[in-house]
Design a protein around this motif. Structure first.
Motif, short mmCIF file in Angstrom:
data_model
loop_
_atom_site.label_atom_id
_atom_site.label_comp_id
_atom_site.label_asym_id
_atom_site.label_seq_id
_atom_site.Cartn_x
_atom_site.Cartn_y
_atom_site.Cartn_z
N ASN A 55 140.56 62.00 -34.34
CA ASN A 55 139.70 61.30 -35.29
C ASN A 55 138.85 60.05 -34.94
O ASN A 55 138.25 59.31 -35.64
CB ASN A 55 140.74 60.95 -36.62
CG ASN A 55 140.96 62.17 -37.48
OD1 ASN A 55 140.33 62.73 -37.96
ND2 ASN A 55 142.44 62.35 -37.26
N ASP A 84 135.85 59.88 -33.50
CA ASP A 84 134.47 59.59 -33.88
C ASP A 84 134.38 59.08 -35.18
O ASP A 84 133.70 58.13 -35.62
CB ASP A 84 133.69 60.76 -33.69
CG ASP A 84 133.55 61.23 -32.47
OD1 ASP A 84 133.41 60.40 -31.43
OD2 ASP A 84 133.38 62.47 -31.91
N ASP A 85 135.15 59.83 -36.24
CA ASP A 85 135.22 59.44 -37.58
C ASP A 85 135.82 57.79 -37.63
O ASP A 85 135.18 57.15 -38.73
CB ASP A 85 135.95 60.15 -38.61
CG ASP A 85 135.52 61.63 -38.69
OD1 ASP A 85 134.20 61.91 -38.63
OD2 ASP A 85 136.21 62.67 -38.78
N LEU A 86 136.82 57.38 -37.09
CA LEU A 86 137.20 56.10 -37.05
C LEU A 86 136.12 55.05 -36.46
O LEU A 86 135.95 54.17 -37.25
CB LEU A 86 138.33 55.90 -36.25
CG LEU A 86 139.92 56.63 -36.86
CD1 LEU A 86 140.89 56.73 -35.50
CD2 LEU A 86 140.24 55.79 -37.96
N ASP A 104 133.05 55.47 -36.39
CA ASP A 104 131.71 55.52 -37.52
C ASP A 104 132.22 54.65 -38.69
O ASP A 104 131.53 53.69 -39.41
CB ASP A 104 131.46 56.80 -38.19
CG ASP A 104 130.73 57.89 -36.98
OD1 ASP A 104 130.35 57.02 -36.05
OD2 ASP A 104 130.75 58.91 -37.29
N ALA A 105 133.51 54.69 -39.35
CA ALA A 105 134.03 53.92 -40.45
C ALA A 105 133.84 52.62 -40.09
O ALA A 105 133.55 51.72 -40.80
CB ALA A 105 135.35 54.54 -40.76
#
Length: 126
Positions: free
Chosen positions: A107, A109-111, A113-114
């Motif tokens: 995760n 990339d999502d982390l 981004d967030a």
């Protein structure tokens, strides 16, 4: 004799820093990883944990010891020393930590981004 700890064991932009799943304080998981292969001295722990102060490392080790995850052993003699090692309870955390690290890798990339969205200027804080 154990191999020395790799000074680059923890990348400054390591997925473990992004994982919202933590054990103890910011440094506890990394300390546990450093002790995974056996007992280490305080000075050995500071090599891969180069961003930690002696005071904070001491505090983290004491907390891990208090929680039953790390054992501190003082050796008397001409050259007294102190070793830190994982207890069976501390060792039992390695499996769940592996799962959490793998989740953070998947995760990543999502982390990122967030985290970047959360740090945006002008964002209202709850």
């Amino acid at each position: 004799m154990r191999a020395p700890l790799d000074p680059d064991m923890f990348d400054p932009v390591c997925p473990s820093d992004l994982s919202p799943i933590r054990v103890g304080d910011k440094w506890a998981g990394m300390i546990i990883r450093c002790l995974e292969q056996g007992p280490r001295r305080f000075s050995e722990l500071r090599v891969p944990l180069r961003g930690i102060t002696a005071k904070v490392l001491t505090r983290s080790l004491r907390a891990l010891e208090r929680d039953g995850l790390v054992r501190r052993t003082a050796h008397a003699g001409r050259a007294p020393r102190v070793d830190y090692e994982l207890t069976p309870l501390g060792r039992s955390l390695l499996g769940p930590m592996d799962v959490a690290c793998e989740w953070a890798r998947r995760n990543w990339d999502d982390l990122l981004d967030a985290r970047e969205a959360g740090a945006a200027p002008g964002r209202a804080r709850d």
